[in-house]
Design an enzyme around this catalytic site. Structure first.
Site, PDB file in Angstrom:
ATOM      1  N   ILE A 256      39.364  46.718  37.604  1.00 50.53           N
ATOM      2  CA  ILE A 256      40.720  46.911  38.132  1.00 50.53           C
ATOM      3  C   ILE A 256      41.776  46.493  37.096  1.00 50.53           C
ATOM      4  O   ILE A 256      42.763  47.197  36.889  1.00 50.53           O
ATOM      5  CB  ILE A 256      40.902  46.129  39.458  1.00 50.53           C
ATOM      6  CG1 ILE A 256      39.900  46.624  40.519  1.00 50.53           C
ATOM      7  CG2 ILE A 256      42.334  46.240  39.978  1.00 50.53           C
ATOM      8  CD1 ILE A 256      40.030  48.078  40.928  1.00 50.53           C
TER       9      ILE A 256
ATOM     10  N   GLY B 140      39.613  41.319  47.058  1.00 51.71           N
ATOM     11  CA  GLY B 140      38.515  40.349  47.124  1.00 51.71           C
ATOM     12  C   GLY B 140      38.961  38.936  47.465  1.00 51.71           C
ATOM     13  O   GLY B 140      38.127  38.085  47.796  1.00 51.71           O
TER      14      GLY B 140
ATOM     15  N   CYS C  34      40.056  48.885  48.208  1.00 47.59           N
ATOM     16  CA  CYS C  34      40.152  50.312  47.861  1.00 47.59           C
ATOM     17  C   CYS C  34      40.059  51.210  49.097  1.00 47.59           C
ATOM     18  O   CYS C  34      40.902  52.090  49.313  1.00 47.59           O
ATOM     19  CB  CYS C  34      39.074  50.672  46.852  1.00 47.59           C
ATOM     20  SG  CYS C  34      37.438  50.022  47.242  1.00 47.59           S
TER      21      CYS C  34
ATOM     22  N   ALA D 253      38.839  48.245  59.077  1.00 46.92           N
ATOM     23  CA  ALA D 253      39.518  48.532  60.349  1.00 46.92           C
ATOM     24  C   ALA D 253      40.377  47.334  60.761  1.00 46.92           C
ATOM     25  O   ALA D 253      41.515  47.494  61.209  1.00 46.92           O
ATOM     26  CB  ALA D 253      38.487  48.843  61.428  1.00 46.92           C
TER      27      ALA D 253
ATOM     28  N   GLN E  30      37.356  54.690  44.121  1.00 45.12           N
ATOM     29  CA  GLN E  30      37.527  53.246  44.349  1.00 45.12           C
ATOM     30  C   GLN E  30      38.105  52.474  43.172  1.00 45.12           C
ATOM     31  O   GLN E  30      38.773  51.469  43.362  1.00 45.12           O
ATOM     32  CB  GLN E  30      36.187  52.615  44.771  1.00 45.12           C
ATOM     33  CG  GLN E  30      35.198  52.321  43.656  1.00 45.12           C
ATOM     34  CD  GLN E  30      34.357  53.531  43.260  1.00 45.12           C
ATOM     35  OE1 GLN E  30      34.478  54.587  43.860  1.00 45.12           O
ATOM     36  NE2 GLN E  30      33.501  53.372  42.268  1.00 45.12           N
TER      37      GLN E  30
HETATM   38  N1  LIG Z   1      35.856  47.516  41.605  1.00 46.51           N
HETATM   39  C1  LIG Z   1      36.512  48.104  42.572  1.00 46.51           C
HETATM   40  O1  LIG Z   1      36.221  49.243  42.868  1.00 46.51           O
HETATM   41  C2  LIG Z   1      37.609  47.387  43.310  1.00 46.51           C
HETATM   42  C3  LIG Z   1      38.486  48.151  44.085  1.00 46.51           C
HETATM   43  C4  LIG Z   1      39.557  47.535  44.731  1.00 46.51           C
HETATM   44  C5  LIG Z   1      39.711  46.160  44.641  1.00 46.51           C
HETATM   45  N2  LIG Z   1      38.830  45.417  43.894  1.00 46.51           N
HETATM   46  C6  LIG Z   1      39.089  43.968  43.821  1.00 46.51           C
HETATM   47  O2  LIG Z   1      39.671  43.689  42.549  1.00 46.51           O
HETATM   48  C7  LIG Z   1      39.276  42.392  42.103  1.00 46.51           C
HETATM   49  C8  LIG Z   1      38.617  42.506  40.753  1.00 46.51           C
HETATM   50  O3  LIG Z   1      37.466  43.317  40.877  1.00 46.51           O
HETATM   51  P1  LIG Z   1      36.830  44.080  39.622  1.00 46.51           P
HETATM   52  O4  LIG Z   1      35.907  45.095  40.195  1.00 46.51           O
HETATM   53  O5  LIG Z   1      37.887  44.505  38.673  1.00 46.51           O
HETATM   54  O6  LIG Z   1      35.966  42.896  38.991  1.00 46.51           O
HETATM   55  P2  LIG Z   1      35.401  42.797  37.509  1.00 46.51           P
HETATM   56  O7  LIG Z   1      34.253  41.875  37.564  1.00 46.51           O
HETATM   57  O8  LIG Z   1      35.214  44.153  36.905  1.00 46.51           O
HETATM   58  O9  LIG Z   1      36.611  42.113  36.710  1.00 46.51           O
HETATM   59  C9  LIG Z   1      36.997  40.775  36.889  1.00 46.51           C
HETATM   60  C10 LIG Z   1      37.426  40.244  35.524  1.00 46.51           C
HETATM   61  O10 LIG Z   1      38.012  38.955  35.702  1.00 46.51           O
HETATM   62  C11 LIG Z   1      37.585  38.136  34.620  1.00 46.51           C
HETATM   63  N3  LIG Z   1      37.777  36.731  34.993  1.00 46.51           N
HETATM   64  C12 LIG Z   1      36.969  35.913  35.704  1.00 46.51           C
HETATM   65  N4  LIG Z   1      37.541  34.684  35.844  1.00 46.51           N
HETATM   66  C13 LIG Z   1      38.745  34.748  35.213  1.00 46.51           C
HETATM   67  C14 LIG Z   1      39.820  33.826  35.014  1.00 46.51           C
HETATM   68  N5  LIG Z   1      39.744  32.579  35.479  1.00 46.51           N
HETATM   69  N6  LIG Z   1      40.914  34.240  34.335  1.00 46.51           N
HETATM   70  C15 LIG Z   1      40.996  35.492  33.835  1.00 46.51           C
HETATM   71  N7  LIG Z   1      39.999  36.411  33.984  1.00 46.51           N
HETATM   72  C16 LIG Z   1      38.906  36.050  34.662  1.00 46.51           C
HETATM   73  C17 LIG Z   1      36.127  38.558  34.396  1.00 46.51           C
HETATM   74  O11 LIG Z   1      35.668  38.171  33.119  1.00 46.51           O
HETATM   75  C18 LIG Z   1      36.245  40.069  34.553  1.00 46.51           C
HETATM   76  O12 LIG Z   1      36.545  40.724  33.337  1.00 46.51           O
HETATM   77  C19 LIG Z   1      38.381  41.820  43.216  1.00 46.51           C
HETATM   78  O13 LIG Z   1      39.204  41.090  44.098  1.00 46.51           O
HETATM   79  C20 LIG Z   1      37.872  43.078  43.906  1.00 46.51           C
HETATM   80  O14 LIG Z   1      37.505  42.846  45.241  1.00 46.51           O
HETATM   81  C21 LIG Z   1      37.806  46.007  43.216  1.00 46.51           C
END
Ligand SMILES: NC(=O)c1ccc[n+]([C@@H]2O[C@H](COP(=O)([O-])OP(=O)(O)OC[C@H]3O[C@@H](n4cnc5c(N)ncnc54)[C@H](O)[C@@H]3O)[C@@H](O)[C@H]2O)c1
Length: 343
Positions: free
Chosen positions: A14, A114, A144, A197, A303
């Protein structure tokens, strides 16, 4: 008006897309991105010539970045100090800790699906409750699935009033490239009602919602089927017309070749969209049917990219850049190139 300065914490699935999206906004400045380690995304950032400045959230591990000659512009705290707003896309749960840093410096923070709802003052969606985000310090975006679902439900709600929805989420279980989760040759069902939901009812309390979620062993998008009870009865044609007017909803059909989630992913790649992303949700024309007085339809949720526009709307709302829902979302859409396909 001076540009709003935005930082991104967490340069993962993201965070990379948020950085690209903010960089396209002519009225915002992307100050930089922060992460903890030389992840593949950080290595790719270096190989691309550092289009964005990188800050480290773990200064004690900076040596790992230095050893790979990855330029570091400072710590996460340095980044926070330079920004008006932090978009936090760190691993689920980390945002709540980072919030303390944002609060310490009096900055605004926008968190992802998340995190727990308690992390924020407002659970936000650009179209459904933009006004609630205006001036707030901490916002949380919907996940998403919920982001895409609310777009569709809010679209019809504003035209005909929505009383109830019952949804089935056919959920992609992992993102492309993930190794840490997955199912093989199995579908997995969650406890009902699904959180999407419940989340919808938090943002749109006047709508009754329930639903079931099934995890599926695919990576290229969720499909949600929606059964919707409207106050004013709608025909299939009415519904299609309303969806067609919405900037972030794209009607597609099976006869055009959009057979399912993978067709949309391939189409986004054929368009040359970075990473095969699509900001719009798609609604299948061929899926819109009536069940008695109710409407039923199916939408596709890309997503990895779908939440980016609503995050940028959140920057606009919390900083008061635009105080009107349509002005705010229109500005985001314009800079992201959303709706080009309508031309
Ligand atoms: N992947 C999806 O499809 C999706 C969709 C919508 C929402 N989300 C939400 O977005 C958020 C991130 O998900 P993602 O899929 O991008 O995860 P991801 O694991 O791809 O990315 C998270 C990043 O954060 C970094 N990180 C961890 N601790 C950290 C810190 N203290 N400071 C800075 N960076 C740090 C990690 O190294 C990693 O690069 C979550 O809350 C998730 O639920 C994800």
């Amino acid at each position: 008006m001076a540009k709003i300065r935005v930082g991104v914490a967490g340069y993962g699935v993201i965070g990379q897309r948020l950085a690209d999206g903010v960089a396209l906004q002519e009225d915002m400045e992307l100050v930089g991105v922060a992460d903890v380690a030389p992840t593949l995304a950080v290595r790719a950032l270096k190989e691309k010539g550092m289009p964005y400045d990188l800050y480290t959230a773990l200064p004690e591990k900076r040596g790992e970045l230095d050893a790979l000659k990855i330029p570091v512009s400072g710590t996460l705290e340095d980044l926070v100090k330079k920004c008006d707003v932090m978009l936090d896309a760190t691993s689920a749960g980390v945002g709540a800790k980072n919030k303390e840093l944002y609060a310490k410096h009096g900055k605004k923070g926008i968190f992802q699906g998340g995190e727990k709802n308690a992390v924020a003052d407002v659970f936000f969606h650009g179209y459904a409750n933009y006004e609630k985000g205006i001036g707030a310090q901490f916002l949380k975006l919907t996940s998403c699935n919920t982001t895409g679902l609310i777009r569709a439900v809010d679209c019809i709600d504003r035209k005909a009033g929505v009383e109830r929805v019952a949804i089935t989420i056919i959920r992609r279980v992992a993102d492309p490239g993930d190794y840490h989760r997955g199912l093989t040759n199995a579908l997995q069902i969650d406890h009902a009602p699904s959180h999407q939901a419940l989340d919808l009812m938090t943002i749109m309390p006047h709508v009754g919602a329930t639903g079931i979620l099934v995890h599926t062993p695919v990576t290229h998008g969720h499909i949600i089927t929606v059964v919707m009870t409207t106050k004013k009865e709608l025909s299939v044609e009415n519904a299609l017309e309303f969806f067609s007017e919405h900037p972030r909803i794209r009607p597609v059909s099976i006869d055009e070749g959009f057979l399912g989630n993978a067709s949309l992913f391939r189409y986004a790649r054929d368009l040359g969209n970075p990473r095969g992303d699509m900001y719009e949700i798609a609604v299948w024309r061929d899926s819109i049917v009536k069940s008695g007085k109710d409407l039923m339809f199916a939408i596709n949720i890309p997503q990895e990219a779908v939440v980016i526009p609503e995050n940028i709307d959140a920057v606009r709302a919390c900083t008061g850049m635009q105080k009107d829902r349509i002005e705010g979302t229109d500005a985001t859409n314009r800079y992201l190139g959303i709706g080009k396909w309508k031309a």
